[in-house]
Design an enzyme around this catalytic site. Structure first.
Site, PDB file in Angstrom:
ATOM      1  N   HIS A 395      23.086  30.536  13.283  1.00 33.58           N
ATOM      2  CA  HIS A 395      22.702  31.670  14.113  1.00 33.58           C
ATOM      3  C   HIS A 395      23.885  32.497  14.598  1.00 33.58           C
ATOM      4  CE1 HIS A 395      18.955  29.476  13.889  1.00 33.58           C
ATOM      5  NE2 HIS A 395      18.445  30.680  13.947  1.00 33.58           N
ATOM      6  N   GLU A 636       8.188  28.306   7.276  1.00 28.24           N
ATOM      7  CA  GLU A 636       9.593  27.879   7.242  1.00 28.24           C
ATOM      8  C   GLU A 636       9.796  26.504   6.628  1.00 28.24           C
ATOM      9  OE1 GLU A 636      12.009  29.697  10.668  1.00 28.24           O
ATOM     10  OE2 GLU A 636      10.207  28.913  11.633  1.00 28.24           O
ATOM     11  N   ASP A 660      15.252  29.064   7.094  1.00 32.13           N
ATOM     12  CA  ASP A 660      14.863  27.661   7.204  1.00 32.13           C
ATOM     13  C   ASP A 660      14.134  27.180   5.957  1.00 32.13           C
ATOM     14  OD1 ASP A 660      15.856  26.626   9.628  1.00 32.13           O
ATOM     15  OD2 ASP A 660      14.487  27.951  10.709  1.00 32.13           O
ATOM     16  N   CYS A 707      11.079  37.584   6.938  1.00 33.83           N
ATOM     17  CA  CYS A 707      12.067  37.942   7.966  1.00 33.83           C
ATOM     18  C   CYS A 707      13.347  37.108   7.859  1.00 33.83           C
ATOM     19  CB  CYS A 707      11.461  37.803   9.358  1.00 33.83           C
ATOM     20  SG  CYS A 707      10.994  36.122   9.747  1.00 33.83           S
TER      21      CYS A 707
HETATM   22  C1  PEP Z   1      14.256  31.857   9.332  1.00 37.48           C
HETATM   23  O1  PEP Z   1      14.318  30.634   9.448  1.00 37.48           O
HETATM   24  O2  PEP Z   1      14.305  32.458   8.256  1.00 37.48           O
HETATM   25  C2  PEP Z   1      14.139  32.672  10.539  1.00 37.48           C
HETATM   26  C3  PEP Z   1      13.959  33.954  10.468  1.00 37.48           C
HETATM   27  O3  PEP Z   1      14.306  32.025  11.730  1.00 37.48           O
HETATM   28  P1  PEP Z   1      15.768  31.651  12.334  1.00 37.48           P
HETATM   29  O4  PEP Z   1      16.818  32.165  11.401  1.00 37.48           O
HETATM   30  O5  PEP Z   1      15.845  32.262  13.666  1.00 37.48           O
HETATM   31  O6  PEP Z   1      15.721  30.159  12.340  1.00 37.48           O
HETATM   32 MG    MG Z   2      13.860  29.718  11.366  1.00 38.84          MG
END
Ligand code: PEP
Ligand code: MG
Length: 744
Positions: A395, A636, A660, A707
Site C-alpha cells: 500500500h 479478491e 490481492d 479496481c
Molecule cells: C486490490 O486488492 O486489488 C484492491 C484494490 O485492494 P487493496 O489494494 O486496497 O488491497
Molecule cells: Mg485488496
C-alpha cells in the site's frame, strides 16, 4: 543416569511441608510462581535456576533439571538436586540416556523404575541409583525442540495426569522464555559484532547511482530528505511529557509506562484473540526488562544523548543486528524491537504519530515507510521516494503511485550512502537514483525533465475527451482514491468518478477512530467533489500492510492471510456499523456505492447486508436522513471467483481487486520483491478468473469493474477490454496516457 546426583538435602523438609501435598494445589500455586519468576527475571540461566528450584520444591521431587539443545547435543543448564559441577558440563547426544531419549521422541516420558528402561544409562560415580522415577517433558518453540525438563524422585512412582499436565503448561511457558532469551542472546552477540549505525559516517565513496525496483514512471531532480533522520531530529525537539525530569528519569518513567502499556496490550490481545497471540507481548516485556538493553540506553544518556535519542539509536542498533541474523524467523522478529522502541517513544513524547517538516521540494529517502507514515507527509513538497524496503506492490507503493511520483523500492543502503541534502536525480524509468550527479548527467536530465513536463501538458489537453476505442467502444476510467490529495488528482485528470475509495487511509492519518459525524463529513466531501459521477466507498480494509496506530493489530506470521479487512470489520460490528451509517448518511450528497473487501463466503456477505439493514434501522429510529445505495462485493480471492454466481444473487456489482486476487491466486506476496517474478497479473489462471467474472456478472446482471492496479499499461487495458471488462478504476495520473493510447 544422565548426570551426577548430589545428596538431596532438603527432600525431607519438602515432604513435611503441610499444604503442599495435593496435586491441585501444586498446579495452581506453581504456575503462579513460575509466572512471577518469568516476569521478574532478566537472565535466562537465573530464570531456569529459579524455576527448577520452585518446581522441585512444589513437586517434592529430589531433582528437577533443564537441558537445552545445542547443535546435535543436549546440555544441562540448570538443576536442583544434581551436582552444581555437572551444570554447564554435562552434555548428551540426542537419543542418549533418558534425557536424550525424551528429546529424540519429542514426547513426555513418564517412568517408575527408570533403571529398567532400555535407554537408561548408568553413569559410574553418580548417585543416581537413589532415584526411582523419571518424568521428561520436551520443550518446544513451535516445532523446534529447545530442550527437556526432567523431574526425578527417590520414591518409586508414576506421575499423575494432573501433574504431567501442569508440568506441560510450565514447560510451555518456559519454552517461550527460552525462545525469547535466545533471541535476546543473538541480538547481544550481533550487536557487539557490528559497528553502530551511527558510527558509519558520511564521506564514503559515491557509487554514482543506486538501483531498485520502480513504481510509477517519470524522472525528477531534487535534494534528498532523509526521513528517519528528520524524524529523529523532530522527536528530539518534541516537548517531553515529563519535562521537569532529567533524561535518565524520563527514560525510566517512560520504560515503566511502556511496561504498563505492554501489559495492557497483552491483556487486550489475549482477550480478543488468544493467549498465544498475547504471548508476543511477553517477548516485548522481556526486552523492556533486559539488562543489556537498559544498560545500552543508560550509556547513551551518560554520553549526552537525550532519552529520545538514546531510544532511537539503541533500537536502530538492535534492528540492524536483527537484520543480520540468518534465521528468517528470528530476523522477522525485528518488528518486535521496532514496536518496543515505538512504545517507549510514545511514552516519552506523548505523541501517537507525527510527520517531519519538509519545507523544500525533496526526494524522500527512507529505509521503510509505513502507509500511515506516508499518508501524513506534505505531498506538495515531495518529488519522489527512494526506499530501502522491498514492498513494491504494497500500500505504500499504491499511495506513491497514486500521487504520480517516481518511486524506487529495494534500494540497498540508500539511507547510508545518501546524505540529507544531497542532490539526487531519480529516474523511475531506468530504475536508478543518481547521487550528487556530475554536471553532464544533470544537464541531460534537465532536458529529459522538461520534455516530460511538456508531454504531460499534451496529455492534459486530452482530459476533456472521452475514453473511446478506435472501434467506438466506450471505456470508463475512474480513479482509485485514498487521500484528499488523490481526490484532487482524480479531478485534475478528469476521472469519471471514484471506482475505489479506500476508506482506511483517512483512518490511518488520525490518532483515534473518527466518529460517525467526522466520517460523515469526510464522505460527504468526497461525494461533493464528484457530483456527477459514482463514488464507490469500500469499507475498512485494515490489516495486511495497513495498520492503525491506535488499533492493536496482532503480530501475525502471515498478515495477508490473517486477520484483515472484512474479518476485522465483522469482528468489530460497532466500528463497522458506525462506518456504514456514516456512508448511508452521506449518500444523499451524490451518487454513492458501497462495497465490501475480501469477502470469501455468502455468509460473510449476508452478515454485511444485515449490518447495513441494522444501520438503516438505527438511522430511522434516530430520524436521520440517508439514501439507499448499490451494494457490491470485491473479488479478491480465488474462492470468491468460484462462488461469485451465488454472491451475485444479492449483489448489485462486482469489483475485481487484482492486487490481492493475483497474490492469492499465484501464492506470491504482493509486497515481497523476491517473488515479484511469481507475482504475475497476466498468469493464465488470473486471466481465466477475470474471464469467469465477466461471464458471472452478465449471468447475474451485476455490473463489473476492476479496481486493482493491474491496469498500468495500455496493452493490458486493451486486452481486458477485449475480454469484456469495460469499467476500470486506476491510479489517477495514469488516466491521460491510457486514454491517449486507447484513442490512437
Ligand atoms: C486490490 O486488492 O486489488 C484492491 C484494490 O485492494 P487493496 O489494494 O486496497 O488491497
Ligand atoms: Mg485488496
Amino acid at each position: 543416569m544422565d548426570a551426577d546426583l548430589t545428596r538431596p538435602s532438603d527432600a525431607k523438609k519438602a515432604t513435611s511441608n503441610p499444604g503442599q501435598t495435593g496435586t491441585h494445589r501444586f498446579g495452581l500455586s506453581t504456575l503462579e510462581d513460575v509466572t512471577n519468576i518469568i516476569l521478574q527475571s532478566e537472565d535466562l540461566l537465573e530464570t531456569l535456576q529459579n524455576i527448577v528450584n520452585r518446581v522441585s520444591d512444589r513437586m517434592q521431587s529430589e531433582v528437577c533439571s533443564v537441558y537445552l539443545v545445542e547443535g546435535d547435543r543436549i546440555s544441562l543448564k540448570a538443576s536442583k538436586g544434581l551436582a552444581a559441577s555437572s551444570v554447564g558440563t554435562t552434555s548428551l547426544a540426542i537419543g542418549e540416556g533418558l534425557i536424550g531419549h525424551t528429546a529424540e521422541i519429542g514426547d513426555v516420558v513418564n517412568l517408575r523404575d527408570p533403571e529398567c528402561h532400555p535407554k537408561f544409562r548408568f553413569v559410574s560415580g553418580s548417585t543416581e541409583e537413589r532415584l526411582h522415577s523419571f518424568l521428561g517433558i520436551p520443550l518446544y518453540d513451535r516445532t523446534n525442540l529447545l530442550g527437556v525438563m526432567a523431574i526425578q524422585t527417590v520414591t518409586a512412582r508414576k506421575f499423575s495426569e494432573t501433574e504431567v499436565s501442569t508440568l506441560r503448561t510450565i514447560a510451555f511457558q518456559l519454552s517461550s522464555v527460552i525462545a525469547n532469551a535466545r533471541l535476546l542472546d543473538s541480538i547481544h552477540e550481533q550487536s557487539s559484532l557490528i559497528p553502530n549505525a551511527s558510527q558509519i559516517g558520511p564521506g564514503e565513496e559515491n557509487p554514482g547511482f543506486l538501483t531498485g525496483s520502480s513504481v510509477g514512471t517519470g524522472v525528477c531532480a531534487a535534494p534528498a530528505f532523509l526521513y528517519q533522520k528528520a524524524m529523529r531530529k523532530k522527536e528530539g525537539e518534541t516537548t517531553a511529557v515529563y519535562s521537569d525530569l532529567d533524561e535518565r528519569e524520563k527514560l525510566q518513567t517512560a520504560i515503566e509506562q511502556a511496561k504498563i502499556d505492554t501489559l495492557c496490550l497483552q491483556r487486550l490481545v489475549s482477550d480478543q484473540l488468544s493467549d498465544k497471540e498475547g504471548e508476543i507481548f511477553q517477548a516485548h516485556l522481556m526486552i523492556l526488562q533486559d539488562r543489556h538493553f537498559l544498560e545500552k540506553l543508560e550509556e547513551k544518556i551518560a554520553a549526552g544523548s537525550s532519552a529520545n535519542h538514546a531510544v532511537r539509536t539503541v533500537i536502530a542498533d538492535y534492528r540492524a543486528a536483527f537484520e543480520r541474523i540468518r534465521d528468517p524467523y528470528l530476523r522477522a522478529r525485528s518488528v518486535d524491537i521496532k514496536d518496543v522502541g515505538k512504545r517507549i517513544q510514545f511514552a516519552l513524547t506523548g505523541v501517537v504519530s507525527d510527520s517531519p517538516i519538509i519545507e523544500e521540494p525533496s526526494i524522500v529517502v527512507a529505509s521503510d515507510l509505513l502507509p500511515s507514515q506516508l499518508a501524513i507527509l506534505p505531498f506538495d513538497k515531495i518529488r519522489g521516494f527512494v526506499l530501502e524496503s522491498e514492498n513494491s506492490n504494497g500500500h505504500t507503493a499504491i499511495l506513491a503511485k497514486s500521487m504520480g511520483l517516481p518511486t524506487l523500492f529495494d534500494v540497498t543502503n540508500a539511507t547510508r550512502l545518501i546524505q540529507h541534502g544531497d542532490d539526487l536525480i531519480l529516474d523511475a524509468n531506468s530504475r536508478r537514483v543518481y547521487l550528487r550527479p556530475d554536471p553532464q548527467i544533470m544537464d541531460e536530465y534537465t532536458r529529459v525533465i522538461s520534455e516530460q513536463e511538456s508531454s504531460e501538458e499534451n496529455l492534459h489537453a486530452l482530459n476533456h475527451l472521452p475514453a473511446t476505442t478506435r472501434d467506438n467502444q466506450s471505456i470508463t476510467l475512474r480513479a482509485n482514491v485514498g487521500l484528499f490529495s488523490d481526490l484532487q488528482s482524480a479531478k485534475k485528470f478528469k476521472a469519471e468518478g471514484i471506482g475505489l475509495y479506500r476508506t482506511e487511509f483517512p483512518f490511518m492519518v488520525r490518532s483515534e477512530f473518527p466518529d460517525r459525524e467526522e466520517q460523515y463529513s469526510l464522505y460527504r466531501r468526497v461525494l461533493e467533489t464528484f457530483p456527477d459521477h459514482p463514488v464507490t466507498f469500500r469499507t475498512l480494509d485494515i490489516g495486511g500492510d495497513k495498520t492503525l496506530p491506535y488499533f492493536s493489530n496482532p503480530e501475525e506470521e502471515n498478515p495477508f492471510l490473517g486477520w484483515r479487512s472484512i474479518r476485522v470489520s465483522l469482528d468489530h460490528p460497532e466500528i463497522f456499523q458506525t462506518q456504514i451509517e456514516a456512508i448511508l448518511m452521506a449518500a444523499p450528497a451524490g451518487n454513492a456505492k458501497l462495497m465490501f473487501p475480501m469477502i470469501i463466503s455468502v455468509e460473510e456477505f449476508n452478515q454485511c447486508l444485515a449490518i447495513v439493514e441494522n444501520a438503516k434501522r438505527r438511522l430511522d429510529n434516530q430520524g436521520i436522513e440517508y439514501a439507499d445505495l448499490p451494494i457490491g462485493v470485491m473479488i479478491e480471492t480465488p474462492a470468491t471467483v468460484a462462488i461469485a454466481k451465488y454472491l451475485g444473487e444479492n449483489a448489485d456489482f462486482f469489483s475485481i481487486g487484482t492486487n490481492d486476487l493475483v497474490q492469492y491466486m499465484v501464492g506470491a506476496d504482493r509486497g515481497n520483491s523476491r517473488v515479484s517474478e511469481q507475482y504475475q497479473p497476466l498468469h493464465p489462471g488470473v486471466l481465466g478468473a477475470i474471464q469467469t467474472m465477466v461471464e458471472v456478472a452478465s449471468a447475474t446482471h451485476c455490473s463489473l469493474s476492476m479496481c486493482g492496479e493491474m491496469v498500468n499499461d495500455f496493452r493490458i487495458l486493451a486486452m481486458l477490454t477485449g475480454m469484456g471488462v469495460k469499467e476500470f478504476s486506476v491510479s489517477a495520473p495514469l488516466i491521460p496516457s491510457l486514454k491517449m493510447d486507447l484513442r490512437d
